[in-house]
Design an enzyme around this catalytic site. Structure first.
Site, PDB file in Angstrom:
ATOM      1  N   ASP A 170      -5.075   0.211 -10.212  1.00 31.58           N
ATOM      2  CA  ASP A 170      -6.501  -0.117 -10.270  1.00 31.58           C
ATOM      3  C   ASP A 170      -6.904  -0.536 -11.679  1.00 31.58           C
ATOM      4  O   ASP A 170      -7.613  -1.519 -11.873  1.00 31.58           O
ATOM      5  CB  ASP A 170      -7.346   1.099  -9.865  1.00 31.58           C
ATOM      6  CG  ASP A 170      -7.035   1.584  -8.462  1.00 31.58           C
ATOM      7  OD1 ASP A 170      -6.283   0.898  -7.746  1.00 31.58           O
ATOM      8  OD2 ASP A 170      -7.543   2.659  -8.086  1.00 31.58           O
ATOM      9  N   SER A 204     -12.430   0.084  -6.198  1.00 36.51           N
ATOM     10  CA  SER A 204     -12.174   0.574  -7.560  1.00 36.51           C
ATOM     11  C   SER A 204     -13.352   0.444  -8.512  1.00 36.51           C
ATOM     12  O   SER A 204     -13.205  -0.005  -9.648  1.00 36.51           O
ATOM     13  CB  SER A 204     -10.952  -0.105  -8.171  1.00 36.51           C
ATOM     14  OG  SER A 204      -9.853   0.737  -7.998  1.00 36.51           O
ATOM     15  N   SER A 205     -14.508   0.882  -8.051  1.00 34.46           N
ATOM     16  CA  SER A 205     -15.624   1.018  -8.991  1.00 34.46           C
ATOM     17  C   SER A 205     -15.248   2.011 -10.077  1.00 34.46           C
ATOM     18  O   SER A 205     -15.705   1.896 -11.216  1.00 34.46           O
ATOM     19  CB  SER A 205     -16.887   1.487  -8.266  1.00 34.46           C
ATOM     20  OG  SER A 205     -16.761   2.825  -7.815  1.00 34.46           O
ATOM     21  N   ALA A 224     -15.982   2.420  -2.047  1.00 26.07           N
ATOM     22  CA  ALA A 224     -15.590   1.581  -0.905  1.00 26.07           C
ATOM     23  C   ALA A 224     -14.115   1.194  -0.963  1.00 26.07           C
ATOM     24  O   ALA A 224     -13.629   0.436  -0.140  1.00 26.07           O
ATOM     25  CB  ALA A 224     -16.454   0.318  -0.867  1.00 26.07           C
ATOM     26  N   GLY A 225     -13.383   1.710  -1.955  1.00 25.14           N
ATOM     27  CA  GLY A 225     -11.978   1.331  -2.093  1.00 25.14           C
ATOM     28  C   GLY A 225     -11.798   0.077  -2.929  1.00 25.14           C
ATOM     29  O   GLY A 225     -10.722  -0.515  -2.949  1.00 25.14           O
ATOM     30  N   SER A 233     -26.426   5.416 -15.809  1.00 28.56           N
ATOM     31  CA  SER A 233     -25.973   4.386 -14.871  1.00 28.56           C
ATOM     32  C   SER A 233     -27.064   4.052 -13.885  1.00 28.56           C
ATOM     33  O   SER A 233     -27.609   4.947 -13.230  1.00 28.56           O
ATOM     34  CB  SER A 233     -24.741   4.886 -14.107  1.00 28.56           C
ATOM     35  OG  SER A 233     -24.476   4.011 -13.032  1.00 28.56           O
ATOM     36  N   GLU A 243      -9.337   9.169 -15.268  1.00 28.77           N
ATOM     37  CA  GLU A 243      -9.449   9.416 -13.826  1.00 28.77           C
ATOM     38  C   GLU A 243      -8.576  10.593 -13.407  1.00 28.77           C
ATOM     39  O   GLU A 243      -9.010  11.479 -12.671  1.00 28.77           O
ATOM     40  CB  GLU A 243      -9.051   8.161 -13.034  1.00 28.77           C
ATOM     41  CG  GLU A 243      -9.995   6.993 -13.244  1.00 28.77           C
ATOM     42  CD  GLU A 243     -10.094   6.068 -12.022  1.00 28.77           C
ATOM     43  OE1 GLU A 243     -10.022   6.556 -10.880  1.00 28.77           O
ATOM     44  OE2 GLU A 243     -10.256   4.856 -12.241  1.00 28.77           O
ATOM     45  N   ASP A 288       2.940   2.270  -4.786  1.00 22.02           N
ATOM     46  CA  ASP A 288       2.869   2.470  -6.249  1.00 22.02           C
ATOM     47  C   ASP A 288       3.513   3.779  -6.693  1.00 22.02           C
ATOM     48  O   ASP A 288       4.152   3.827  -7.737  1.00 22.02           O
ATOM     49  CB  ASP A 288       1.423   2.348  -6.763  1.00 22.02           C
ATOM     50  CG  ASP A 288       0.469   3.348  -6.136  1.00 22.02           C
ATOM     51  OD1 ASP A 288       0.791   3.884  -5.050  1.00 22.02           O
ATOM     52  OD2 ASP A 288      -0.603   3.586  -6.716  1.00 22.02           O
ATOM     53  N   GLU A 346       0.843  -1.207   0.000  1.00 19.97           N
ATOM     54  CA  GLU A 346       0.000   0.000   0.000  1.00 19.97           C
ATOM     55  C   GLU A 346       0.870   1.245   0.000  1.00 19.97           C
ATOM     56  O   GLU A 346       1.843   1.325   0.749  1.00 19.97           O
ATOM     57  CB  GLU A 346      -0.893  -0.023   1.249  1.00 19.97           C
ATOM     58  CG  GLU A 346      -2.344   0.229   0.971  1.00 19.97           C
ATOM     59  CD  GLU A 346      -3.008  -0.813   0.071  1.00 19.97           C
ATOM     60  OE1 GLU A 346      -3.293  -0.463  -1.088  1.00 19.97           O
ATOM     61  OE2 GLU A 346      -3.243  -1.943   0.510  1.00 19.97           O
TER      62      GLU A 346
HETATM   63  P1  ADP Z   1     -13.789   3.517  -5.696  1.00 18.52           P
HETATM   64  O1  ADP Z   1     -13.077   3.523  -6.996  1.00 18.52           O
HETATM   65  O2  ADP Z   1     -12.957   2.947  -4.600  1.00 18.52           O
HETATM   66  O3  ADP Z   1     -15.129   2.852  -5.743  1.00 18.52           O
HETATM   67  P2  ADP Z   1     -13.789   6.326  -6.185  1.00 18.52           P
HETATM   68  O4  ADP Z   1     -14.121   7.502  -5.365  1.00 18.52           O
HETATM   69  O5  ADP Z   1     -12.469   6.279  -6.847  1.00 18.52           O
HETATM   70  O6  ADP Z   1     -14.048   5.036  -5.294  1.00 18.52           O
HETATM   71  O7  ADP Z   1     -14.851   6.192  -7.356  1.00 18.52           O
HETATM   72  C1  ADP Z   1     -16.230   6.248  -7.064  1.00 18.52           C
HETATM   73  C2  ADP Z   1     -16.908   7.198  -8.057  1.00 18.52           C
HETATM   74  O8  ADP Z   1     -16.819   6.667  -9.386  1.00 18.52           O
HETATM   75  C3  ADP Z   1     -18.389   7.353  -7.814  1.00 18.52           C
HETATM   76  O9  ADP Z   1     -18.635   8.350  -6.862  1.00 18.52           O
HETATM   77  C4  ADP Z   1     -18.887   7.731  -9.195  1.00 18.52           C
HETATM   78  O10 ADP Z   1     -18.621   9.098  -9.472  1.00 18.52           O
HETATM   79  C5  ADP Z   1     -18.014   6.913 -10.110  1.00 18.52           C
HETATM   80  N1  ADP Z   1     -18.606   5.602 -10.427  1.00 18.52           N
HETATM   81  C6  ADP Z   1     -18.070   4.399 -10.185  1.00 18.52           C
HETATM   82  N2  ADP Z   1     -18.865   3.405 -10.636  1.00 18.52           N
HETATM   83  C7  ADP Z   1     -19.944   4.001 -11.189  1.00 18.52           C
HETATM   84  C8  ADP Z   1     -21.125   3.512 -11.837  1.00 18.52           C
HETATM   85  N3  ADP Z   1     -21.360   2.208 -11.994  1.00 18.52           N
HETATM   86  N4  ADP Z   1     -21.999   4.427 -12.292  1.00 18.52           N
HETATM   87  C9  ADP Z   1     -21.779   5.743 -12.146  1.00 18.52           C
HETATM   88  N5  ADP Z   1     -20.683   6.260 -11.536  1.00 18.52           N
HETATM   89  C10 ADP Z   1     -19.778   5.406 -11.063  1.00 18.52           C
HETATM   90 MG    MG Z   2     -11.330   4.650  -7.430  1.00 21.08          MG
END
Ligand code: ADP
Ligand code: MG
Length: 397
Positions: free
Chosen positions: A186, A140-141, A137-138, A80, A174, A49, A46
């Site tokens: 990520d 990497s959505s 939630a960390g 979405s 990003e 990188d 952690e």
């Molecule tokens: P993490 O990557 O850990 O989930 P981040 O803060 O880097 O947290 O990214 C979360 C943000 O990415 C959300 O607040 C939103 O803006 C965007 N995001 C991620 N997935 C989606 C999705 N499926 N639809 C719309 N926005 C999304």
């Molecule tokens: Mg992220």
């Protein structure tokens, strides 16, 4: 498989047919195809990188999926299911530039911007999204979203780019359009993941070694326990850690902390004032732990043996790098006390998730122990799921 009363939850299924139907409703036609890209969790390494060190993520079985149709103009329409009740957003690609305000759609339109920067031919797209990666939630959505977009756009327009470039487009989106200063981990994990493997990434050379990580074979599971805590100053703290590790490298006369040899670590670090010494020690030892864990797994060792290194990593983040918070420390300690072979916070810190390496048969009781500890400490109720190393971004239909 696991009932509602279980402390270990099964991720919601994503409904691909439902997404295709939603696409048709929104845009009045069928999508050209459907793509998926996973979230990720980092096993160890952690804040290494941005210091040229190693990380060891896995891609998760939770995905963001995208139904996509190219357009012949320069417009992107994106909706979405996770945001604004699924209402579509429309952006003219020629308007997209750093400093623009595109909200969550930045992760999508930013890919188009990044592709143009590279001279790739970019036309607009219509895109409908769904996801079972928890947002923020960390896990990497954000990379799942930018990478599913990059993979789909590339496949549809025939960009002919390799996996690393797909990940690069996601990261550029990003970094420059969404304004999130992430490294490449990520996105590489989301694009290059492989079932039953972890990826040892050398963040300086940008090379990936696929390391066998099939815990089921050993009767083990990897739990991801979400603390549901988020530190409001995480961005500032991240910048401070980045700056202090750069300062430590400068004072030690190396270009990156990666270059500090492990053999003479104690005497080398003695040259630094206390705070920088501890910051540097975390980065250098955690990167070394990645190499140790990867070597053990690659040699086919019993993965139970990596548990100690997970615990060491947590202690290093807690005491030296100071990026854990009480709710996360309580979950980590409860997991170990309840029989986990090892546990550590994963991700940038100040909240987020803990991973715990457990016997299959102990998954439920360890997760429950974390819930109980949080209740005793007055922290938010954590939720847990089992992490399954999965394949990276791909076309589904
Ligand atoms: P993490 O990557 O850990 O989930 P981040 O803060 O880097 O947290 O990214 C979360 C943000 O990415 C959300 O607040 C939103 O803006 C965007 N995001 C991620 N997935 C989606 C999705 N499926 N639809 C719309 N926005 C999304
Ligand atoms: Mg992220």
């Amino acid at each position: 498989m696991k009932g509602d009363m279980s402390a270990v939850r099964t991720p919601a299924e994503i409904d691909i047919d439902g997404l295709v139907a939603r696409f048709a409703q929104l845009y009045d036609g069928a999508p050209a195809g459907v793509w998926a890209a996973p979230g990720r969790v980092n096993i160890i390494g952690e804040h290494t990188d941005y210091n040229g060190g190693f990380v060891l993520p896995i891609a998760l079985a939770q995905h963001t999926i995208a139904a996509v149709q190219p357009r012949d103009d320069g417009v992107v329409r994106v909706a979405s299911a996770s945001i604004d009740g699924g209402a579509p957003v429309e952006v003219e690609l020629s308007r997209v530039a750093p400093g623009g305000e595109f909200g969550w759609a930045s992760y999508v339109v930013g890919v188009g911007w990044a592709a143009r920067q590279r001279g790739l031919p970019v036309t607009g797209i219509d895109i409908a999204l769904d996801s079972n990666v928890p947002l923020g939630a960390g896990l990497s959505s954000s990379a799942a979203l930018s990478c599913v977009t990059a993979r789909a756009w590339s496949d549809l327009l025939g960009w002919g780019i390799d996996d690393e470039t797909v990940a690069d487009l996601g990261r550029d989106a990003e970094n420059h359009i969404a304004g999130a200063p992430t490294g490449l981990m990520d996105q590489l994990a989301s694009v290059c993941g492989r079932a039953a493997h972890a990826m040892q990434i050398d963040t300086r050379a940008v090379t990936i070694d696929q390391i066998p990580f099939d815990l089921g074979k050993f009767g083990l599971s990897l739990l991801v326990i979400d603390s549901h805590t988020e530190h409001s100053h995480a961005g500032g703290e991240y910048a401070e850690r980045r700056q202090s590790t750069q300062e430590a490298a400068l004072r030690l006369g190396v270009s990156e902390l990666r270059d500090v040899p492990l053999e003479s670590l104690a005497t080398t670090l003695d040259k630094l004032p206390d705070l920088l010494r501890r910051r540097a020690r975390h980065v250098i030892t955690d990167s070394a732990r990645v190499e140790q864990v990867a070597a053990m797994l690659a040699a086919g060792d019993d993965p139970r043996r990596i548990g100690r290194l997970l615990n060491d990593s947590h202690a290093s983040m807690r005491d030296d790098f100071e990026i854990t918070v009480p709710s996360v420390d309580s979950i980590q300690a409860a997991a170990v006390k309840a029989g986990a072979h090892g546990a550590r916070m994963t991700g940038g810190g100040f909240g987020g998730c803990v991973i715990a390496l457990v016997e299959d048969t102990a998954a439920e009781s360890v997760a429950q122990a974390c819930v109980d500890a949080a209740a005793r400490g007055g922290f938010p109720t954590p939720t847990a799921f089992e992490a399954v190393p999965s394949a990276g971004a791909a076309r589904l239909r």
